[in-house]
Design an enzyme around this catalytic site. Structure first.
Site, PDB file in Angstrom:
ATOM      1  N   GLY A   1       0.807  -1.232   0.000  1.00 37.61           N
ATOM      2  CA  GLY A   1       0.000   0.000   0.000  1.00 37.61           C
ATOM      3  C   GLY A   1       0.833   1.271   0.000  1.00 37.61           C
ATOM      4  O   GLY A   1       2.036   1.259   0.247  1.00 37.61           O
TER       5      GLY A   1
ATOM      6  N   ARG B   1      -1.319   9.704   3.500  1.00 31.09           N
ATOM      7  CA  ARG B   1      -1.476  10.681   4.583  1.00 31.09           C
ATOM      8  C   ARG B   1      -0.182  10.978   5.337  1.00 31.09           C
ATOM      9  O   ARG B   1      -0.102  11.901   6.120  1.00 31.09           O
ATOM     10  CB  ARG B   1      -2.539  10.207   5.576  1.00 31.09           C
ATOM     11  CG  ARG B   1      -3.944  10.512   5.111  1.00 31.09           C
ATOM     12  CD  ARG B   1      -4.978   9.897   6.018  1.00 31.09           C
ATOM     13  NE  ARG B   1      -5.135   8.472   5.777  1.00 31.09           N
ATOM     14  CZ  ARG B   1      -5.847   7.668   6.554  1.00 31.09           C
ATOM     15  NH1 ARG B   1      -6.437   8.132   7.643  1.00 31.09           N
ATOM     16  NH2 ARG B   1      -5.958   6.387   6.262  1.00 31.09           N
TER      17      ARG B   1
ATOM     18  N   GLN C   1       2.641  -7.085  -6.042  1.00 26.84           N
ATOM     19  CA  GLN C   1       1.285  -6.665  -6.411  1.00 26.84           C
ATOM     20  C   GLN C   1       1.391  -5.396  -7.245  1.00 26.84           C
ATOM     21  O   GLN C   1       1.801  -4.348  -6.751  1.00 26.84           O
ATOM     22  CB  GLN C   1       0.454  -6.396  -5.142  1.00 26.84           C
ATOM     23  CG  GLN C   1      -0.998  -6.087  -5.437  1.00 26.84           C
ATOM     24  CD  GLN C   1      -1.755  -5.648  -4.186  1.00 26.84           C
ATOM     25  OE1 GLN C   1      -1.186  -5.144  -3.228  1.00 26.84           O
ATOM     26  NE2 GLN C   1      -3.071  -5.818  -4.213  1.00 26.84           N
TER      27      GLN C   1
ATOM     28  N   ASP D   1       1.300  -2.406   8.191  1.00 28.75           N
ATOM     29  CA  ASP D   1       1.319  -1.110   8.871  1.00 28.75           C
ATOM     30  C   ASP D   1       0.826  -1.211  10.321  1.00 28.75           C
ATOM     31  O   ASP D   1       0.428  -0.216  10.908  1.00 28.75           O
ATOM     32  CB  ASP D   1       0.487  -0.082   8.087  1.00 28.75           C
ATOM     33  CG  ASP D   1      -0.984  -0.464   7.968  1.00 28.75           C
ATOM     34  OD1 ASP D   1      -1.345  -1.604   8.330  1.00 28.75           O
ATOM     35  OD2 ASP D   1      -1.779   0.385   7.521  1.00 28.75           O
TER      36      ASP D   1
ATOM     37  N   ASN E   1     -12.168  -5.437  13.301  1.00 26.19           N
ATOM     38  CA  ASN E   1     -11.178  -6.358  12.745  1.00 26.19           C
ATOM     39  C   ASN E   1      -9.797  -5.713  12.821  1.00 26.19           C
ATOM     40  O   ASN E   1      -9.578  -4.617  12.321  1.00 26.19           O
ATOM     41  CB  ASN E   1     -11.553  -6.634  11.276  1.00 26.19           C
ATOM     42  CG  ASN E   1     -10.474  -7.392  10.545  1.00 26.19           C
ATOM     43  OD1 ASN E   1      -9.745  -8.190  11.134  1.00 26.19           O
ATOM     44  ND2 ASN E   1     -10.369  -7.144   9.242  1.00 26.19           N
TER      45      ASN E   1
ATOM     46  N   ARG F   1      24.958   5.538  23.181  1.00 23.64           N
ATOM     47  CA  ARG F   1      24.736   5.115  21.788  1.00 23.64           C
ATOM     48  C   ARG F   1      25.133   3.667  21.552  1.00 23.64           C
ATOM     49  O   ARG F   1      25.541   2.950  22.454  1.00 23.64           O
ATOM     50  CB  ARG F   1      25.479   6.059  20.849  1.00 23.64           C
ATOM     51  CG  ARG F   1      24.827   7.434  20.793  1.00 23.64           C
ATOM     52  CD  ARG F   1      25.708   8.423  20.070  1.00 23.64           C
ATOM     53  NE  ARG F   1      26.048   7.957  18.730  1.00 23.64           N
ATOM     54  CZ  ARG F   1      27.066   8.440  18.017  1.00 23.64           C
ATOM     55  NH1 ARG F   1      27.846   9.379  18.526  1.00 23.64           N
ATOM     56  NH2 ARG F   1      27.296   7.963  16.803  1.00 23.64           N
TER      57      ARG F   1
ATOM     58  N   LYS G   1      29.707   6.279  22.890  1.00 24.99           N
ATOM     59  CA  LYS G   1      29.431   5.427  21.727  1.00 24.99           C
ATOM     60  C   LYS G   1      30.493   4.345  21.655  1.00 24.99           C
ATOM     61  O   LYS G   1      31.675   4.648  21.812  1.00 24.99           O
ATOM     62  CB  LYS G   1      29.476   6.265  20.446  1.00 24.99           C
ATOM     63  CG  LYS G   1      29.119   5.468  19.216  1.00 24.99           C
ATOM     64  CD  LYS G   1      29.784   5.995  17.948  1.00 24.99           C
ATOM     65  CE  LYS G   1      31.248   5.633  17.898  1.00 24.99           C
ATOM     66  NZ  LYS G   1      31.905   5.962  16.619  1.00 24.99           N
TER      67      LYS G   1
ATOM     68  N   ASN H   1      38.349   7.579  36.762  1.00 30.61           N
ATOM     69  CA  ASN H   1      37.547   8.785  36.825  1.00 30.61           C
ATOM     70  C   ASN H   1      37.868   9.625  35.613  1.00 30.61           C
ATOM     71  O   ASN H   1      39.022   9.958  35.371  1.00 30.61           O
ATOM     72  CB  ASN H   1      37.851   9.569  38.098  1.00 30.61           C
ATOM     73  CG  ASN H   1      36.874  10.720  38.260  1.00 30.61           C
ATOM     74  OD1 ASN H   1      35.783  10.556  38.796  1.00 30.61           O
ATOM     75  ND2 ASN H   1      37.247  11.882  37.743  1.00 30.61           N
TER      76      ASN H   1
ATOM     77  N   ARG I   1      50.243  20.651  28.136  1.00 28.57           N
ATOM     78  CA  ARG I   1      49.627  21.972  27.969  1.00 28.57           C
ATOM     79  C   ARG I   1      50.697  23.014  28.208  1.00 28.57           C
ATOM     80  O   ARG I   1      51.725  22.721  28.832  1.00 28.57           O
ATOM     81  CB  ARG I   1      48.476  22.156  28.953  1.00 28.57           C
ATOM     82  CG  ARG I   1      48.922  22.055  30.383  1.00 28.57           C
ATOM     83  CD  ARG I   1      47.820  22.363  31.382  1.00 28.57           C
ATOM     84  NE  ARG I   1      48.361  22.448  32.725  1.00 28.57           N
ATOM     85  CZ  ARG I   1      47.959  21.745  33.759  1.00 28.57           C
ATOM     86  NH1 ARG I   1      46.995  20.857  33.611  1.00 28.57           N
ATOM     87  NH2 ARG I   1      48.488  21.914  34.934  1.00 28.57           N
TER      88      ARG I   1
HETATM   89  C1  UD1 Z   1      -8.146  -3.400   6.693  1.00 28.88           C
HETATM   90  C2  UD1 Z   1      -9.338  -4.363   6.827  1.00 28.88           C
HETATM   91  C3  UD1 Z   1     -10.248  -3.871   7.944  1.00 28.88           C
HETATM   92  C4  UD1 Z   1      -9.458  -3.738   9.233  1.00 28.88           C
HETATM   93  C5  UD1 Z   1      -8.234  -2.867   9.026  1.00 28.88           C
HETATM   94  C6  UD1 Z   1      -7.352  -2.940  10.271  1.00 28.88           C
HETATM   95  C7  UD1 Z   1      -9.747  -5.202   4.585  1.00 28.88           C
HETATM   96  C8  UD1 Z   1     -10.666  -5.148   3.401  1.00 28.88           C
HETATM   97  N1  UD1 Z   1     -10.072  -4.403   5.591  1.00 28.88           N
HETATM   98  O1  UD1 Z   1      -8.684  -2.168   6.281  1.00 28.88           O
HETATM   99  O2  UD1 Z   1     -11.311  -4.754   8.140  1.00 28.88           O
HETATM  100  O3  UD1 Z   1     -10.279  -3.180  10.245  1.00 28.88           O
HETATM  101  O4  UD1 Z   1      -7.442  -3.344   7.915  1.00 28.88           O
HETATM  102  O5  UD1 Z   1      -6.225  -2.128  10.157  1.00 28.88           O
HETATM  103  O6  UD1 Z   1      -8.796  -5.938   4.564  1.00 28.88           O
HETATM  104  N2  UD1 Z   1      -2.433  -3.512   1.140  1.00 28.88           N
HETATM  105  C9  UD1 Z   1      -1.783  -4.089   0.079  1.00 28.88           C
HETATM  106  N3  UD1 Z   1      -2.409  -4.109  -1.127  1.00 28.88           N
HETATM  107  C10 UD1 Z   1      -3.649  -3.595  -1.332  1.00 28.88           C
HETATM  108  C11 UD1 Z   1      -4.313  -3.010  -0.227  1.00 28.88           C
HETATM  109  C12 UD1 Z   1      -3.676  -2.992   1.002  1.00 28.88           C
HETATM  110  O7  UD1 Z   1      -0.666  -4.565   0.214  1.00 28.88           O
HETATM  111  O8  UD1 Z   1      -4.138  -3.670  -2.470  1.00 28.88           O
HETATM  112  C13 UD1 Z   1      -1.765  -3.507   2.458  1.00 28.88           C
HETATM  113  C14 UD1 Z   1      -1.500  -2.111   2.984  1.00 28.88           C
HETATM  114  O9  UD1 Z   1      -0.183  -1.679   2.649  1.00 28.88           O
HETATM  115  C15 UD1 Z   1      -1.626  -2.301   4.484  1.00 28.88           C
HETATM  116  C16 UD1 Z   1      -2.600  -3.451   4.613  1.00 28.88           C
HETATM  117  O10 UD1 Z   1      -2.623  -4.108   3.375  1.00 28.88           O
HETATM  118  O11 UD1 Z   1      -0.397  -2.673   5.050  1.00 28.88           O
HETATM  119  C17 UD1 Z   1      -4.014  -3.008   5.006  1.00 28.88           C
HETATM  120  O12 UD1 Z   1      -4.517  -2.201   3.977  1.00 28.88           O
HETATM  121  P1  UD1 Z   1      -5.379  -0.920   4.293  1.00 28.88           P
HETATM  122  O13 UD1 Z   1      -5.738  -0.256   3.023  1.00 28.88           O
HETATM  123  O14 UD1 Z   1      -4.712  -0.089   5.316  1.00 28.88           O
HETATM  124  O15 UD1 Z   1      -6.709  -1.602   4.887  1.00 28.88           O
HETATM  125  P2  UD1 Z   1      -7.802  -0.917   5.754  1.00 28.88           P
HETATM  126  O16 UD1 Z   1      -8.713  -0.121   4.898  1.00 28.88           O
HETATM  127  O17 UD1 Z   1      -7.171  -0.221   6.884  1.00 28.88           O
HETATM  128 CA    CA Z   2      -4.978   0.383   7.536  1.00 30.36          CA
END
Ligand code: UD1
Ligand code: CA
Length: 420
Positions: free
Chosen positions: A13, A17, A74, A104, A171, A301, A319, A345, A408
């Protein structure tokens, strides 16, 4: 150990934002990328085979995740169901369970993943979801249950009816599936919903229609499933992790005077009865012994190893410093790339000059040595045991054991000079 369990991490994804030139998945929390945390959580749960589905800025994401895991690609973001479909080739012909994780969602505890796996095995469920009860469920998929409490479906926010909008169980985006039945259900999902996407969540309904048992684990700690979409959430999750790490050290016998201004990164070891004063930062991999005192306003560090009873006082940065028992660096010092023996020291304002613009060099200080205030140790340089370095010295040559080194200029007083 989860020997025959696989994991798929959805990481294709975009995350608009975040307002960043980078993928949101490579933004860091406490120095470690979000998606890396998601993968490591699966690894810590004992999962051996992990496939990340990458797409948007895939090179960047793959560089962070390295080549110990596999990748599926994808091309178009057609939804979470479509994302998992891209990893089909890794699942085909396999039996057993697969965890599916949102890339995420970085703060899931490995124990929670194990709970999910265990429930799905014990109860013979074909899909087991992680859910949470949220006062404000806006934005999440809602869990629709029948009168008997069985999960009927997951309905995305944009597809909810007014009464479904009221549902507080959401979910989390963390699932454990039976591999064969997941593959068969994925073939049946269709993008006939408000967003025109292939929803992974539709798999639940499809399994139910086939008479396959599904279930859920309700997460105890809601902070585990927080996702990240913008920099405000990035800061929130950093705070969540800070509290989690700091309280863990406190439970193990470390005094932290101010939990809000102490930043301890992952994988730090701190011994019992050590006290951490406010505004202290301790980076990953550092180890600190028992009965030490660190801070305030100090920065420990990477690569530091402190024995017992070491004191690192205020405004000190160290470090790659290996420091022996009972040694003190009480104020305003930079000690980098050094080995300091026992009971030394290091005076206020002393620094190691460890970098000549090209190379880092080492400073070695023997046991029971006394380094006066404001000394420059120009590395590479070695001070023997029981040496004494005069305040204000710039030390460029090795100092033999038991010697006093003064480097010095002598002071001259010009009498009456300032009467003019
Ligand atoms: C998804 C769930 C939702 C849940 C929420 C929790 C679905 C349809 N919905 O929604 O029920 O409450 O997570 O956080 O699954 N991603 C891809 N390819 C895509 C779309 C998304 O790799 O085509 C990845 C995104 O990078 C992300 C994750 O899948 O890491 C979730 O996608 P996101 O679009 O954030 O789903 P939500 O709408 O939050
Ligand atoms: Ca999400």
């Amino acid at each position: 150990m989860q020997d025959n369990i696989m994991a798929i991490v959805m990481a294709a994804g975009k995350g608009t934002r975040m307002k960043s030139k980078k993928s949101k998945l490579v933004q860091k929390i406490y120095g470690k990328e979000i998606v890396k945390r998601a993968v490591e959580n699966a690894e810590k749960a004992g999962v051996k085979e992990i496939v990340a589905v990458v797409g948007y800025m895939k090179e960047e994401v793959m560089e962070v995740l390295g080549n110990n895991i596999s990748y599926a690609y994808q091309e178009e973001m057609l939804g979470t169901g479509h994302a998992v479909m891209q990893a089909q080739e890794y699942l085909k012909g396999k039996r057993g369970k697969v965890l599916v994780l949102n890339g995420d969602v970085p703060l899931i505890r490995p124990e929670t993943l194990n709970k999910l796996i265990e429930k799905s095995i014990e109860n013979k469920e074909y899909a087991t979801l992680l859910t949470a009860i949220y006062d404000n469920p806006t934005g999440y998929g809602r869990i629709v249950r029948d009168e008997g409490g069985n999960i009927e479906a997951i309905v995305e926010e944009k597809d909810t009816t007014p009464s479904q909008k009221e549902i507080k169980e959401i979910n989390a985006g963390v699932y454990c599936f039976d591999i064969e039945e997941l593959l068969s259900a994925l073939e049946k999902i269709e993008p006939n919903n408000a967003q025109g996407e292939y929803y992974l969540t539709d798999v639940i309904k499809i399994m139910n229609e086939k008479g396959l048992k599904t279930g859920a684990v309700i997460v105890e700690d809601n902070t585990e499933i927080l996702g990240i979409n913008d920099r405000i959430q990035l800061e929130m999750l950093t705070k969540v992790l800070q509290m989690r790490i700091n309280t863990e050290h406190m439970r193990n016998g470390v005094t932290i005077e101010d939990i809000n201004t102490t930043y301890i990164y992952d994988d730090v070891e701190i011994g019992m009865d050590t006290v951490i004063h406010p505004n202290t930062i301790i980076k990953s991999g550092v180890s600190i012994g028992e009965d030490c005192e660190i801070g305030p306003n100090s920065y420990i560090r990477e690569g530091c190893k402190l024995s017992d009873k070491v004191k690192i006082g205020s405004f000190v940065e160290i470090k790659k410093a290996i420091i022996g028992e009972g040694t003190k660096v009480p104020h305003l010092s930079y000690m980098g790339d050094c080995e300091i023996g026992e009971k030394c020291n290091i005076g206020c304002g002393t620094i190691t000059c460890n970098y000549d613009g090209l190379h880092k060099s080492k400073t070695i200080i023997g046991n029971h040595s006394f380094v006066g205030s404001n000394v420059n140790l120009v590395a590479p340089v070695t001070l023997g045991d029981e040496t004494f370095i005069a305040a204000g010295s710039t030390i460029t040559d090795d100092v033999p054991a038991y010697a006093l080194a003064i480097a010095r200029q002598r002071q001259t007083n010009k009498e009456e000079w300032n009467k003019k």
